[in-house]
Write a protein that holds these residues in place. Structure first.
Motif, short mmCIF file in Angstrom:
data_model
loop_
_atom_site.label_atom_id
_atom_site.label_comp_id
_atom_site.label_asym_id
_atom_site.label_seq_id
_atom_site.Cartn_x
_atom_site.Cartn_y
_atom_site.Cartn_z
N ARG A 1 10.60 1.19 -1.95
CA ARG A 1 11.30 1.29 -0.68
C ARG A 1 10.27 1.18 0.44
NH1 ARG A 1 13.09 5.67 0.74
NH2 ARG A 1 12.27 7.00 -0.93
N VAL A 2 10.62 0.45 1.48
CA VAL A 2 9.68 0.20 2.57
C VAL A 2 9.71 1.34 3.58
CG1 VAL A 2 9.01 -1.39 4.41
CG2 VAL A 2 9.92 -2.28 2.28
N LEU A 3 8.53 1.90 3.87
CA LEU A 3 8.39 2.97 4.86
C LEU A 3 7.95 2.43 6.21
CD1 LEU A 3 6.55 5.59 2.62
CD2 LEU A 3 9.00 5.52 3.18
N GLY A 4 7.27 1.31 6.19
CA GLY A 4 6.75 0.74 7.41
C GLY A 4 5.75 -0.35 7.10
N THR A 5 4.97 -0.73 8.09
CA THR A 5 3.96 -1.78 7.90
C THR A 5 2.68 -1.37 8.62
OG1 THR A 5 4.65 -2.99 9.88
CG2 THR A 5 5.73 -3.57 7.80
N ILE A 6 1.60 -2.02 8.22
CA ILE A 6 0.34 -1.88 8.94
C ILE A 6 -0.27 -3.27 9.04
CG2 ILE A 6 -1.09 -1.41 6.89
CD1 ILE A 6 -2.64 0.59 8.73
N SER A 7 -0.81 -3.59 10.20
CA SER A 7 -1.34 -4.93 10.42
C SER A 7 -2.82 -4.88 10.77
CB SER A 7 -0.57 -5.62 11.56
OG SER A 7 -0.88 -5.01 12.79
N ILE A 8 -3.45 -6.03 10.71
CA ILE A 8 -4.85 -6.13 11.09
C ILE A 8 -5.03 -5.78 12.56
CG2 ILE A 8 -4.60 -8.59 11.61
CD1 ILE A 8 -7.72 -6.82 10.14
N VAL B 1 -4.27 -11.85 4.43
CA VAL B 1 -2.97 -11.56 5.03
C VAL B 1 -3.19 -10.76 6.32
CG1 VAL B 1 -1.72 -11.60 2.86
CG2 VAL B 1 -2.71 -9.44 3.67
N ARG B 2 -2.15 -10.71 7.14
CA ARG B 2 -2.27 -9.98 8.40
C ARG B 2 -1.45 -8.69 8.42
NH1 ARG B 2 -0.63 -14.19 12.86
NH2 ARG B 2 0.95 -14.65 11.27
N VAL B 3 -0.44 -8.63 7.52
CA VAL B 3 0.46 -7.48 7.52
C VAL B 3 0.63 -7.00 6.09
CG1 VAL B 3 2.78 -6.66 8.05
CG2 VAL B 3 1.69 -8.35 9.52
N LEU B 4 0.62 -5.67 5.92
CA LEU B 4 0.84 -5.07 4.61
C LEU B 4 2.02 -4.11 4.69
CD1 LEU B 4 -2.83 -4.17 3.60
CD2 LEU B 4 -1.42 -5.94 2.56
N PRO B 5 3.01 -4.26 3.81
CA PRO B 5 4.09 -3.27 3.76
C PRO B 5 3.60 -1.96 3.15
CG PRO B 5 4.74 -5.37 2.74
CD PRO B 5 3.26 -5.38 2.90
N ILE B 6 4.10 -0.86 3.66
CA ILE B 6 3.80 0.47 3.12
C ILE B 6 5.04 0.91 2.35
CG2 ILE B 6 3.00 2.79 3.63
CD1 ILE B 6 1.13 0.44 4.48
N THR B 7 4.89 1.16 1.07
CA THR B 7 6.06 1.41 0.23
C THR B 7 5.92 2.70 -0.57
OG1 THR B 7 5.11 0.13 -1.62
CG2 THR B 7 6.49 -1.06 -0.05
N THR B 8 7.08 3.18 -1.03
CA THR B 8 7.12 4.32 -1.94
C THR B 8 6.90 3.81 -3.36
OG1 THR B 8 9.50 4.07 -2.26
CG2 THR B 8 8.78 5.48 -0.44
N SER B 9 6.85 4.72 -4.30
CA SER B 9 6.61 4.35 -5.69
C SER B 9 7.75 3.50 -6.26
CB SER B 9 6.42 5.60 -6.55
OG SER B 9 7.57 6.44 -6.46
N LEU C 1 0.85 -1.20 0.00
CA LEU C 1 0.00 0.00 0.00
C LEU C 1 0.88 1.24 0.00
CD1 LEU C 1 -2.82 -0.66 2.63
CD2 LEU C 1 -3.16 -0.19 0.20
N PRO C 2 0.40 2.33 -0.63
CA PRO C 2 1.13 3.60 -0.51
C PRO C 2 0.80 4.26 0.83
CG PRO C 2 -0.81 3.90 -1.89
CD PRO C 2 -0.73 2.43 -1.57
N GLU C 3 1.60 5.23 1.20
CA GLU C 3 1.45 5.89 2.49
C GLU C 3 0.13 6.63 2.63
OE1 GLU C 3 4.41 8.55 5.36
OE2 GLU C 3 4.54 8.71 3.19
N ASN C 4 -0.44 7.08 1.52
CA ASN C 4 -1.68 7.86 1.57
C ASN C 4 -2.93 7.01 1.39
OD1 ASN C 4 -1.38 7.21 -1.10
ND2 ASN C 4 -1.69 9.29 -1.89
N ALA C 5 -2.80 5.69 1.48
CA ALA C 5 -3.97 4.81 1.35
C ALA C 5 -4.89 4.98 2.56
CB ALA C 5 -3.52 3.37 1.21
N THR C 6 -6.10 4.50 2.42
CA THR C 6 -7.07 4.60 3.51
C THR C 6 -7.18 3.27 4.25
OG1 THR C 6 -8.94 3.87 2.14
CG2 THR C 6 -8.42 6.24 2.16
#
Length: 587
Positions: free
Chosen positions: A140-147, A129-137, A111-116
């Motif tokens: 590059r990995v910026l972080g993660t978000i989980s359920i 899935v339980r975890v999604l990486p947050i990436t740049t275009s 997902l991009p950083e500006n996703a909802t």
């Protein structure tokens, strides 16, 4: 000397030239991964030729996906044989230790950083899935978000009712989350704090609550059904947006009033309760992103990651390449997946002689003519072990048993394996089966065995062609007997002249081997092909050396072994008897 990376199959992702490919070439055996047919470390001619021939045997039987491999360098004799019979050097595998890239998920959902939150929840539900990486275009990995983080955001906080109404988003995100019918949007891309209210009360109560509320009217989203009075009051006081539920209609006049008052009007397909919940999912994920994520390299041994996972609560690890770019993701579930790498061991059956990492992957078959060591497997396997002079004899007999005729070049390779391992049928390990198979293969290949033997043994001195350390490891096997770890190397020469010229350097190389491999002692058996005699160079345990009963030739390190040409059938049993005697003396 052939370099290790000769004929190396190109991997999908960059790896070191002396490492196993991260993504092996696809086979056609019902699995995406091949089965490697591989000989022992520091392979000799028999090990290399047997690997090639057994893969050919499998293909002739209609079993595909078997790939001949090696776990050591070539030498002059192997090169001579392969060149003569127009066969490439097998794939080089220096290590088959399972690594992160063997089980990681490569097609990662990101997902991009500006996703909802709505988009995150949809992907989590769709792909389980339980975890999604947050990436740049550029990945590059910026972080993660989980359920779990999303669940925490939507968990009711009764002590903070204001926060339960708050959503940080844009009206564009709200309409996309609701799949709404838009009648009018004012400044839809403005990123702002908005507060959700449901217009369920009487108009008199609604009026008082809006006038007394601490939430600014201009930041309020009113969710209402077909309540004309609430709709009108919301437009009059200038709320940020009016959301009608259940796809209910609204008067065109009211829409025009809202347009003039800069009040956005949206129609939701859901009921009021669901609409309110979905509006909150329109919040962007940016505040929820965990930027202290865990990462690993694709080349990290899987065993090491398993140890990390056992003491960590981290749900997933990002697999990063250079510059922090995402290569894959690996979760706790992935870590326990069975590794797809499979091996057929030829010309050996002991783990100390196998390619590093063999004990961590699946061994499906063993084809060998040596003593049986301590091999353990998790399931029954095909294990063929015969007291013959060469592994190639066994492979040839399988062709013969199944009424299959190998290609002439494959027959020539098997001839070469038999000739080198039996010293052209002169070794005490030679059996009638070796003789019969050599004669049968000679007819198919159209090659005279005596002429082939002369060509192979004249192909160059191992001692002259290589550095002392390489000579020692050219055909070396490590054993563990009676709590003693030792190595026995063997080279065949035409006479002992080259050995005596380099004996001191070879002795020094044995000494270095002792320390590097943590050995009790190390031996080099040098066999004269013409005279069928050998000399033995030994370094290490003085107690062991003192018990050697063969004639001493020099400094209690070199011994004359008349009639000894077989490491397997003659020298190793002799060494074992000395170790048993030493062990009995300790008891």
């Amino acid at each position: 000397m052939t370099s290790p990376d000769t004929h190396f199959a190109p991997p999908v992702s960059p790896v070191n030239a002396d490492a196993a490919p991260s993504s092996p070439p696809n086979g056609n055996n019902g699995s995406a991964s091949p089965i490697y047919v591989i000989g022992h470390r520091n392979p000799d001619t028999d090990a290399v030729c047997a690997a090639i021939a057994y893969a050919a045997y499998k293909e002739t039987r209609g079993e595909y996906g078997y790939i001949p491999a090696r776990c050591g360098n070539s030498n002059a004799r192997i090169d001579t044989v392969l060149r003569k019979f127009r066969t490439p050097l097998p794939l080089y595998l220096s290590d088959v230790t399972p690594r992160v890239h063997d089980v990681m998920v490569r097609d990662v959902i990101t997902l991009p950083e500006n996703a909802t939150c709505a988009e995150a929840l949809e992907l989590i539900d769709e792909h389980d899935v339980r975890v999604l990486p947050i990436t740049t275009s550029d990945s590059r990995v910026l972080g993660t978000i989980s359920i779990f983080q999303l669940g925490g955001y939507f968990t009711p906080r009764l002590r903070s009712p204001r926060d339960m109404r708050r959503v940080e988003t844009t009206l564009s995100h709200v309409t996309r989350a609701l799949s709404a019918n838009v009648l009018h949007l004012y400044d839809p891309d403005r990123f702002e704090d908005l507060y959700v209210r449901i217009g369920a009360m009487d108009i008199r109560s609604f009026g008082k609550r809006t006038e007394q509320g601490s939430i600014p009217i201009a930041k309020t989203i009113i969710i209402v059904g077909d309540r004309w009075d609430i709709q009108q009051r919301s437009i009059q006081i200038g709320v940020r947006a009016l959301i009608l539920t259940g796809n209910l209609p609204i008067d065109a006049e009211a829409v025009e009033q809202a347009r003039q008052a800069n009040v956005s009007v949206i129609i939701s397909p859901y009921d009021s309760a669901t609409t309110a919940w979905v509006v909150r999912t329109a919040a962007t994920i940016e505040p929820l992103i965990d930027r202290k994520f865990s990462s690993v390299s694709a080349d990290l041994p899987l065993g090491e990651l398993r140890r990390r996972v056992a003491t960590s609560n981290t749900p997933a690890y990002m697999v990063l390449g250079d510059g922090g770019h995402l290569q894959g993701i690996i979760t706790k579930t992935d870590v326990i997946k069975p590794v797809k790498t499979r091996l057929v061991l030829v010309d050996h059956n002991e783990m100390s002689q196998a390619v590093p990492g063999a004990h961590e992957v699946t061994i499906t078959e063993v084809i060998d003519h040596h003593r049986i060591g301590t091999l353990n497997t998790q399931q029954p396997i095909l294990f063929i072990n015969e007291p013959v002079g060469s592994t190639c004899t066994i492979v040839a007999s399988l062709f013969h048993r199944d009424n299959l005729r190998p290609e002439p070049d494959i027959a020539g390779l098997m001839m070469s394996g038999i000739i080198t391992d039996t010293l052209h049928l002169n070794s005490p390990t030679t059996t009638d089966k070796d003789r019969a198979m050599l004669a049968w293969l000679s007819e198919i290949a159209g090659v005279n065995p005596r002429a082939l033997a002369d060509e192979i043994f004249d192909s160059g001195s191992v001692i002259l062609a290589n550095a002392p350390g390489t000579v020692i490891r050219a055909d070396m096997k490590i054993y563990d007997e009676n709590e003693t770890r030792f190595a026995v190397s063997q080279v065949e020469e035409l006479g002992f002249g080259n050995f005596w010229k380099h004996s001191k350097d070879l002795s020094a190389a044995l000494g270095e081997l002792l320390e590097k491999e943590d050995l009790s002692f190390a031996c080099l058996l040098v066999t004269d092909i013409n005279s069928q005699n050998s000399v033995l160079l030994v370094r290490g345990d003085k107690n062991f050396i003192d018990r050697i009963s063969y004639p001493h030739l020099e400094k209690n390190e070199i011994f004359e072994l008349p009639g000894i040409v077989s490491r397997k059938k003659q020298l190793l049993p002799y060494i074992t008897s000395i170790l048993q005697e030493m062990h009995a003396g300790k008891v």
